[in-house]
Write a protein that holds these residues in place. Sequence first.
Motif, mmCIF file in Angstrom:
data_model
loop_
_atom_site.group_PDB
_atom_site.id
_atom_site.type_symbol
_atom_site.label_atom_id
_atom_site.label_comp_id
_atom_site.label_asym_id
_atom_site.label_seq_id
_atom_site.Cartn_x
_atom_site.Cartn_y
_atom_site.Cartn_z
ATOM 1 N N SER A 41 0.825 -1.217 0.000
ATOM 2 C CA SER A 41 0.000 0.000 0.000
ATOM 3 C C SER A 41 0.855 1.262 0.000
ATOM 4 O O SER A 41 0.373 2.352 -0.310
ATOM 5 N N GLY A 42 2.131 1.113 0.352
ATOM 6 C CA GLY A 42 3.032 2.260 0.325
ATOM 7 C C GLY A 42 3.650 2.512 -1.038
ATOM 8 O O GLY A 42 4.239 3.573 -1.271
ATOM 9 N N LEU A 43 3.515 1.555 -1.965
ATOM 10 C CA LEU A 43 4.158 1.684 -3.273
ATOM 11 C C LEU A 43 3.687 2.896 -4.080
ATOM 12 O O LEU A 43 4.526 3.610 -4.652
ATOM 13 N N PRO A 44 2.373 3.166 -4.184
ATOM 14 C CA PRO A 44 1.971 4.353 -4.960
ATOM 15 C C PRO A 44 2.578 5.642 -4.408
ATOM 16 O O PRO A 44 3.032 6.501 -5.176
ATOM 17 N N TYR A 45 2.590 5.771 -3.093
ATOM 18 C CA TYR A 45 3.176 6.947 -2.434
ATOM 19 C C TYR A 45 4.677 7.026 -2.700
ATOM 20 O O TYR A 45 5.205 8.081 -3.074
ATOM 21 N N MET A 46 5.362 5.900 -2.538
ATOM 22 C CA MET A 46 6.808 5.856 -2.739
ATOM 23 C C MET A 46 7.178 6.198 -4.179
ATOM 24 O O MET A 46 8.070 7.018 -4.430
ATOM 25 N N VAL A 47 6.492 5.584 -5.128
ATOM 26 C CA VAL A 47 6.786 5.820 -6.545
ATOM 27 C C VAL A 47 6.459 7.261 -6.930
ATOM 28 O O VAL A 47 7.190 7.901 -7.695
ATOM 29 N N SER A 48 5.367 7.781 -6.376
ATOM 30 C CA SER A 48 4.991 9.167 -6.658
ATOM 31 C C SER A 48 6.080 10.133 -6.213
ATOM 32 O O SER A 48 6.449 11.059 -6.955
ATOM 33 N N ALA A 335 17.762 13.441 -3.788
ATOM 34 C CA ALA A 335 17.812 12.866 -2.438
ATOM 35 C C ALA A 335 16.411 12.665 -1.888
ATOM 36 O O ALA A 335 16.154 11.718 -1.128
ATOM 37 N N TYR A 336 15.503 13.542 -2.256
ATOM 38 C CA TYR A 336 14.101 13.419 -1.841
ATOM 39 C C TYR A 336 13.491 12.139 -2.415
ATOM 40 O O TYR A 336 12.798 11.391 -1.719
ATOM 41 N N GLY A 337 13.769 11.879 -3.691
ATOM 42 C CA GLY A 337 13.259 10.663 -4.321
ATOM 43 C C GLY A 337 13.850 9.412 -3.714
ATOM 44 O O GLY A 337 13.144 8.424 -3.457
ATOM 45 N N LEU A 338 15.164 9.437 -3.470
ATOM 46 C CA LEU A 338 15.805 8.298 -2.812
ATOM 47 C C LEU A 338 15.248 8.107 -1.407
ATOM 48 O O LEU A 338 15.041 6.975 -0.951
ATOM 49 N N GLY A 339 15.002 9.227 -0.724
ATOM 50 C CA GLY A 339 14.434 9.159 0.618
ATOM 51 C C GLY A 339 13.069 8.494 0.623
ATOM 52 O O GLY A 339 12.741 7.726 1.534
ATOM 53 N N ALA A 340 12.281 8.778 -0.407
ATOM 54 C CA ALA A 340 10.959 8.158 -0.511
ATOM 55 C C ALA A 340 11.079 6.648 -0.671
ATOM 56 O O ALA A 340 10.378 5.874 -0.008
ATOM 57 N N ILE A 341 11.980 6.214 -1.549
ATOM 58 C CA ILE A 341 12.151 4.780 -1.794
ATOM 59 C C ILE A 341 12.673 4.073 -0.549
ATOM 60 O O ILE A 341 12.141 3.044 -0.123
ATOM 61 N N ILE A 342 13.720 4.636 0.048
ATOM 62 C CA ILE A 342 14.329 4.001 1.222
ATOM 63 C C ILE A 342 13.358 3.999 2.402
ATOM 64 O O ILE A 342 13.117 2.963 3.032
ATOM 65 N N GLY A 343 12.803 5.172 2.708
ATOM 66 C CA GLY A 343 11.950 5.296 3.885
ATOM 67 C C GLY A 343 10.687 4.470 3.812
ATOM 68 O O GLY A 343 10.350 3.730 4.745
ATOM 69 N N VAL A 344 9.974 4.567 2.694
ATOM 70 C CA VAL A 344 8.689 3.873 2.574
ATOM 71 C C VAL A 344 8.879 2.362 2.488
ATOM 72 O O VAL A 344 8.155 1.594 3.126
ATOM 73 N N SER A 345 9.874 1.907 1.709
ATOM 74 C CA SER A 345 10.071 0.465 1.550
ATOM 75 C C SER A 345 10.589 -0.175 2.834
ATOM 76 O O SER A 345 10.085 -1.221 3.266
#
Length: 384
Positions: A41-48, A335-345
């Motif tokens: 359920s976190g994937l759409p948020y992370m990818v966005s 870094a924001y995009g990487l942060g989304a991937i690392i943090g959410v996953s």
Amino acid sequence: MKKTTLITMSLITMIMLGSVYTWSVFRIPVESFYEINTFMSGLPYMVSLWFYALSMVISGRFLNLINMKKFAFIGVLLIVFGWVMAGLTTTIFGLVIMYGVFIGLGVGILYGIPIMIIQSLFNKNSGFYTGLVLAGFGLSPLVTAPIIKTLLNNVTLHQTFMLIGLLSFIILMITSTKLTSLDKSLEKDVSVGSKIKIDKVFIILYFLFLFGTTIGLMMIGLSYQVGVQYYDFSPSKVTLAMTMFALANGMSRLLFGYLSDRFNLKNIIRLAVFILFLSGIIAYINKGRFFGLYLLSFSGFWFILGAWLAIAPNAIKTIYGLNNYSKRYGVLFTAYGLGAIIGVSVSGLILDALKATQALYLIIMGISLMCLFVLGVKKFTLGL
């Protein structure tokens, strides 16, 4: 265009773009409809968030005050298309593409336009005015979360997506058209310049920004779910808490934008990291027992993300000037995009495995201490 009109249009635009931060309100209905776990359920948020950052990099290479009207139009179309198609998809992977890719790309394109205008046209107190505009993005859940929650209570999940798409089209077309109608005398290209140089100061700033956004995005995406599912607070209380979190996020942008104009950058970053460390301690000790401490700790997590998003653009201008500003800020924003991937996953995997939040708070405290150590070593931070 009057500067008050410019600020107003920028604020409204940012409020609409900031609806991406309300994803935690969608997570429980999404998990129920698609029968998926926390990680999925976190994937759409992370990818966005990843494509949001990616489009900042791409558009930053070409965006300037002359061609921004074309970029704004493309951004609006991508956002509206993403919301509407999210309302038509029947699979989680379709939702990841429509919400994650298309909305993320559109938000990233539009996000850079008000910031570039403010940094270019406001020579005095640009940090404060940037923070003021960015406050709209942070305060967005204060406006959009109750609207989305009301829609979810009265219509289906997919109808909610489509209605948000319609609302986005109406508002963003008006604000972006007005925002990009600058007087010709004000149009100057701030993107032209030599190839950007990645030095030690930029690398340190990049990783500090990465750590701050990783934690902020991770906790923002989990705020509603943690409050309702893990701490057993009522949905109405957590929805109210979300408005307080959004207020903290928005006010921190204004505050740290103001501080960036007046104080040493390194000390401002130290303050942000220290607040993050305290928030982690409070959350760890609380363990969801007291609503007030949940409110305080998660407000801190939201506050720090807003702080970093105000610090970053002014730091680039302060250290490197306006030459290649959009390009350099675009690179930093990866870094924001990487942060989304690392943090959410990572958070999704931890919660699915442990069914508890304590490990997340230990990670937050550990990262904060590491950042404080780096900031205390002079050879690492010369130039900040």
